[in-house]
Design a protein around this motif. Structure first.
Motif, PDB file in Angstrom:
ATOM      1  N   PHE A 154       0.690  -1.002   0.302  1.00  0.00           N
ATOM      2  CA  PHE A 154       0.065   0.114  -0.054  1.00  0.00           C
ATOM      3  C   PHE A 154       0.867   0.867  -0.100  1.00  0.00           C
ATOM      4  CE2 PHE A 154      -3.412  -3.407   1.561  1.00  0.00           C
ATOM      5  CZ  PHE A 154      -3.623  -3.178   0.827  1.00  0.00           C
ATOM      6  N   LYS A 155       1.480   1.391  -0.903  1.00  0.00           N
ATOM      7  CA  LYS A 155       2.781   2.943  -1.070  1.00  0.00           C
ATOM      8  C   LYS A 155       1.507   4.006  -1.498  1.00  0.00           C
ATOM      9  CE  LYS A 155       6.273   1.860  -3.737  1.00  0.00           C
ATOM     10  NZ  LYS A 155       7.110   1.547  -4.347  1.00  0.00           N
ATOM     11  N   GLY A 156       0.412   3.959  -1.589  1.00  0.00           N
ATOM     12  CA  GLY A 156      -0.390   5.229  -1.459  1.00  0.00           C
ATOM     13  C   GLY A 156      -0.733   5.749  -0.621  1.00  0.00           C
ATOM     14  N   ASN A 157      -0.570   4.957   0.862  1.00  0.00           N
ATOM     15  CA  ASN A 157      -0.854   5.425   2.272  1.00  0.00           C
ATOM     16  C   ASN A 157       0.043   6.607   2.613  1.00  0.00           C
ATOM     17  OD1 ASN A 157      -2.381   3.594   2.453  1.00  0.00           O
ATOM     18  ND2 ASN A 157      -0.630   2.134   4.117  1.00  0.00           N
ATOM     19  N   ILE A 158      -0.991   7.681   3.071  1.00  0.00           N
ATOM     20  CA  ILE A 158      -0.469   9.012   4.014  1.00  0.00           C
ATOM     21  C   ILE A 158       0.153   8.872   4.658  1.00  0.00           C
ATOM     22  CG2 ILE A 158      -2.467   9.288   5.101  1.00  0.00           C
ATOM     23  CD1 ILE A 158      -2.330  11.985   4.658  1.00  0.00           C
ATOM     24  N   ASP A 159       1.100   9.310   5.384  1.00  0.00           N
ATOM     25  CA  ASP A 159       2.191   8.894   6.453  1.00  0.00           C
ATOM     26  C   ASP A 159       1.502   9.418   7.632  1.00  0.00           C
ATOM     27  OD1 ASP A 159       3.528   9.539   8.058  1.00  0.00           O
ATOM     28  OD2 ASP A 159       5.540   9.980   7.312  1.00  0.00           O
ATOM     29  N   LEU A 160       0.810   8.437   8.489  1.00  0.00           N
ATOM     30  CA  LEU A 160      -0.393   9.379   9.203  1.00  0.00           C
ATOM     31  C   LEU A 160       0.940   9.819  10.905  1.00  0.00           C
ATOM     32  CD1 LEU A 160      -2.252   5.802   9.830  1.00  0.00           C
ATOM     33  CD2 LEU A 160      -2.921   8.034   9.178  1.00  0.00           C
ATOM     34  N   ASP A 161       2.265   9.567  10.992  1.00  0.00           N
ATOM     35  CA  ASP A 161       2.123  10.172  11.886  1.00  0.00           C
ATOM     36  C   ASP A 161       2.681  11.816  11.114  1.00  0.00           C
ATOM     37  OD1 ASP A 161       2.471   8.116  13.455  1.00  0.00           O
ATOM     38  OD2 ASP A 161       5.092   7.347  12.357  1.00  0.00           O
ATOM     39  N   ALA A 162       2.715  12.205  10.178  1.00  0.00           N
ATOM     40  CA  ALA A 162       3.150  12.977   9.492  1.00  0.00           C
ATOM     41  C   ALA A 162       1.756  13.591   9.819  1.00  0.00           C
ATOM     42  CB  ALA A 162       3.662  12.980   8.476  1.00  0.00           C
ATOM     43  N   LEU A 163       1.043  12.812   9.575  1.00  0.00           N
ATOM     44  CA  LEU A 163      -0.043  14.055   9.770  1.00  0.00           C
ATOM     45  C   LEU A 163      -0.313  14.847  10.838  1.00  0.00           C
ATOM     46  CD1 LEU A 163      -2.991  14.734   8.391  1.00  0.00           C
ATOM     47  CD2 LEU A 163      -3.775  11.993   8.859  1.00  0.00           C
ATOM     48  N   THR A 164      -0.806  13.499  12.212  1.00  0.00           N
ATOM     49  CA  THR A 164      -0.880  13.662  13.272  1.00  0.00           C
ATOM     50  C   THR A 164       0.276  15.016  13.868  1.00  0.00           C
ATOM     51  OG1 THR A 164      -1.218  12.198  13.705  1.00  0.00           O
ATOM     52  CG2 THR A 164      -0.559  12.793  15.269  1.00  0.00           C
ATOM     53  N   ALA A 165       1.628  15.209  13.478  1.00  0.00           N
ATOM     54  CA  ALA A 165       2.663  15.967  13.749  1.00  0.00           C
ATOM     55  C   ALA A 165       2.330  17.366  12.886  1.00  0.00           C
ATOM     56  CB  ALA A 165       4.214  15.420  12.844  1.00  0.00           C
ATOM     57  N   PHE A 166       1.844  17.462  11.720  1.00  0.00           N
ATOM     58  CA  PHE A 166       1.368  18.751  11.041  1.00  0.00           C
ATOM     59  C   PHE A 166      -0.202  18.832  11.889  1.00  0.00           C
ATOM     60  CE2 PHE A 166      -0.607  21.608   7.829  1.00  0.00           C
ATOM     61  CZ  PHE A 166       0.211  21.826   6.909  1.00  0.00           C
ATOM     62  N   ILE A 167      -0.819  18.523  11.797  1.00  0.00           N
ATOM     63  CA  ILE A 167      -1.842  19.012  12.559  1.00  0.00           C
ATOM     64  C   ILE A 167      -1.396  19.877  13.705  1.00  0.00           C
ATOM     65  CG2 ILE A 167      -4.205  18.185  13.799  1.00  0.00           C
ATOM     66  CD1 ILE A 167      -4.729  16.050  11.813  1.00  0.00           C
ATOM     67  N   GLY A 168      -0.950  18.822  14.937  1.00  0.00           N
ATOM     68  CA  GLY A 168       0.232  19.795  16.438  1.00  0.00           C
ATOM     69  C   GLY A 168       0.713  20.965  15.796  1.00  0.00           C
ATOM     70  N   GLN A 169       0.894  20.855  14.664  1.00  0.00           N
ATOM     71  CA  GLN A 169       1.749  22.399  14.584  1.00  0.00           C
ATOM     72  C   GLN A 169       1.612  23.382  14.240  1.00  0.00           C
ATOM     73  OE1 GLN A 169       4.281  20.451  11.675  1.00  0.00           O
ATOM     74  NE2 GLN A 169       6.109  19.734  13.357  1.00  0.00           N
ATOM     75  N   HIS A 170      -0.065  23.142  13.754  1.00  0.00           N
ATOM     76  CA  HIS A 170      -0.669  23.841  13.476  1.00  0.00           C
ATOM     77  C   HIS A 170      -2.409  24.036  13.583  1.00  0.00           C
ATOM     78  CE1 HIS A 170       2.053  23.822   9.891  1.00  0.00           C
ATOM     79  NE2 HIS A 170       2.193  24.545   9.406  1.00  0.00           N
ATOM     80  N   ASP A 171      -3.549  25.239  13.861  1.00  0.00           N
ATOM     81  CA  ASP A 171      -4.472  25.775  14.390  1.00  0.00           C
ATOM     82  C   ASP A 171      -5.538  24.727  13.274  1.00  0.00           C
ATOM     83  OD1 ASP A 171      -6.940  25.785  15.495  1.00  0.00           O
ATOM     84  OD2 ASP A 171      -6.724  28.605  14.725  1.00  0.00           O
ATOM     85  N   PRO A 172      -5.543  23.589  13.934  1.00  0.00           N
ATOM     86  CA  PRO A 172      -6.447  22.665  13.139  1.00  0.00           C
ATOM     87  C   PRO A 172      -7.691  22.912  12.245  1.00  0.00           C
ATOM     88  CG  PRO A 172      -6.607  21.727  15.345  1.00  0.00           C
ATOM     89  CD  PRO A 172      -6.050  23.022  15.055  1.00  0.00           C
ATOM     90  N   ALA A 173      -7.811  24.498  12.733  1.00  0.00           N
ATOM     91  CA  ALA A 173      -9.597  24.897  11.903  1.00  0.00           C
ATOM     92  C   ALA A 173      -8.817  25.661  10.773  1.00  0.00           C
ATOM     93  CB  ALA A 173      -9.614  26.802  13.224  1.00  0.00           C
ATOM     94  N   ASP A 174      -7.994  25.677  10.517  1.00  0.00           N
ATOM     95  CA  ASP A 174      -6.653  25.956   9.302  1.00  0.00           C
ATOM     96  C   ASP A 174      -6.982  25.348   8.400  1.00  0.00           C
ATOM     97  OD1 ASP A 174      -6.483  28.930  10.304  1.00  0.00           O
ATOM     98  OD2 ASP A 174      -4.728  28.184  11.065  1.00  0.00           O
TER      99      ASP A 174
END
Ligand code: F0G
Length: 456
Positions: A154-174
């Motif tokens: 499944f090489k099309g998967n999103i990187d879940l750790d990177a997703l969590t990290a990105f959300i943590g570094q930004h305002d989820p409302a954005d």
């Protein structure tokens, strides 16, 4: 094992025009070494795209005759709506003339300056529509998706750790949304697992971020889930697709792919308020909400195509025909993106032409060589398409240099695929003679469509 045969007979044929190697040399020079600028009649096997280039079935052509061309509330619309709802269970279904029209409408409402749209990999029109709205598109592909040589399921998967990290570094409302492309076209037609979809959905839920699917190739993705993911072998592809859509707040679709249509698409949504805003825009640019820029007959072709695409005999042949080319290339040690994906073979031009540096565009050089050798037209997905210039005008190359050979649905037979493999093998055997290219003309956006080249 017996040969897996094409699960159709041919009722109507279209001639192929043959050219000689000398003619192709002349034609390619006239097209400034950009296969996009060739005339289709000068191509023998056209693998530029699998979009809108497939063969419709006799049932679809019969459906075309049944098309109801009423401006409002046509029967065709209700047949279309029922087919999309059967798959997605979404209450608001908005027809559009093709996938990018759905993207334009969706991101006009959901995009804008300061917003982010996160994805496994955004397709180029999706990214362009996001950026045109002023928002930023962010690709968070899993690490194995970046290595053409590693064969993960499944090489099309999103990187879940990177997703969590990105959300943590930004305002989820954005964060306007997370949108997963299934299969991941720009990353090799690789599938996304159901587990990854569920996990991404759960992360979105925690932060109240909408979760969408770019579902152009949903049936191919679901076929891979059935055969590669535990717990799905006994389910039908339709059931798997219904589960996949059940996790989404909405989806964008190009019916030119997994709906066997030559034109069309849709936007399907759960949210009434969002649907109303999208419909308001639809009326300005596409048409009344029951036809959305399509003829009634197109809606019927899509409705029937959506029922045919989940046929597992078809999908078995479809995925097998791509794998078949992969096996032939493998036996000659030709570098391509592994494992083979859903709709295309992606040659790894960086490894194939390792004597050509990125700034001489090995992918473009390889696609030209395939045309010269056998009249095969593919598309470069590398530094011509994604390369950027830095402040000093130096090229920042794309991470991968690929040539995509997209296989139109139900269009070519096994002998066409044998011919294709022969052409690739012949080019590989003479690869040291292939020269790099330089750009002599380009546009600021989507330059690959119109750029002109010279050999160096
Ligand atoms: N999303 C994906 C994943 C696509 O592959 C495409 C089109 C679109 C959206 C846009 O849809 O063309 O109907 O406006 N892909 C084609 C291709 C053009 O060749 O891969 P569209």
């Amino acid at each position: 094992m017996k040969t897996i045969i094409e699960p159709f007979r041919i009722k109507s044929v279209e001639p192929i025009h043959f050219t000689s190697a000398g003619q192709r040399r002349q034609l390619l020079q006239e097209a400034a070494y950009n296969p996009f600028l060739l005339k289709a009649r000068d191509v023998i096997i056209d693998l530029l795209t699998d979009s809108g280039t497939g063969a419709m079935s006799s049932a679809q052509w019969a459906g075309i005759m049944n098309g109801d061309e009423s401006y409002a509330g046509s029967d065709s619309f209700f047949r279309f709506e029922e087919a999309v709802r059967n798959l997605t269970a979404m209450p608001y279904i908005i027809p559009v003339h093709q996938g990018r029209a759905a993207e334009k409408i969706l991101f006009t409402v959901k995009g804008g300056k300061g917003k982010y749209v996160l994805s496994n990999t955004l397709f180029d029109t999706t990214r362009a529509n996001i950026e045109f709205s002023g928002a930023t598109g962010v690709d968070l592909l899993c690490p194995e998706g970046h290595d053409p040589a590693v064969a993960a399921p499944f090489k099309g998967n999103i990187d879940l750790d990177a997703l969590t990290a990105f959300i943590g570094q930004h305002d989820p409302a954005d964060i306007s949304m997370v949108i997963l492309t299934v299969t991941n076209n720009s990353g090799g037609g690789q599938p996304v697992s159901m587990e990854n979809i569920k996990a991404a959905r759960a992360i979105c839920n925690q932060h109240h971020i909408p979760f969408f699917i770019d579902c152009c190739r949903f049936a191919e993705n679901c076929y891979f889930i059935k055969h590669r993911e535990a717990g799905y072998a006994h389910k039908t592809v339709l059931e798997i697709a219904q589960e996949l859509f059940s996790y989404a707040d909405g989806c964008t679709m190009s019916a030119k792919k997994d709906a066997f249509a030559n034109i069309g698409g849709f936007l399907a949504l759960h949210d009434a308020q969002l649907a109303e805003e999208c419909r308001n825009l639809l009326i300005i640019t596409e048409g009344f909400p029951t036809y959305g820029g399509l003829a009634g007959r197109d809606l019927d072709a899509i409705a029937i195509g959506l029922t045919e695409i989940v046929d597992e005999d078809y999908l078995k042949y479809r995925i097998r025909s791509i794998e078949y080319i992969g096996e032939k290339l493998e036996s000659h040690n030709i570098p391509f993106l592994k494992p083979t994906g859903g709709h295309a073979i992606y040659l790894d031009a960086k490894a194939f032409l390792d004597h050509i540096p990125a700034h001489q565009y090995p992918g473009q050089a390889l696609s030209c060589a395939l045309y010269l050798e056998g009249g095969v037209r593919g598309v470069e997905i590398g530094s011509v398409m994604f390369g950027k210039y830095d402040a000093d005008g130096k090229l920042t190359p794309s991470a991968m240099e690929l040539v995509r050979l997209a296989i139109p649905r139900r269009t070519y037979t096994q002998s066409h695929m044998d011919y294709l493999a022969e052409v690739i093998i012949a080019v590989y055997e003479n690869r040291s003679a292939i020269k790099g290219l330089k750009i002599t003309y380009e546009t600021p956006f989507l330059r690959h469509f119109t750029a002109k080249f010279e050999t160096v």
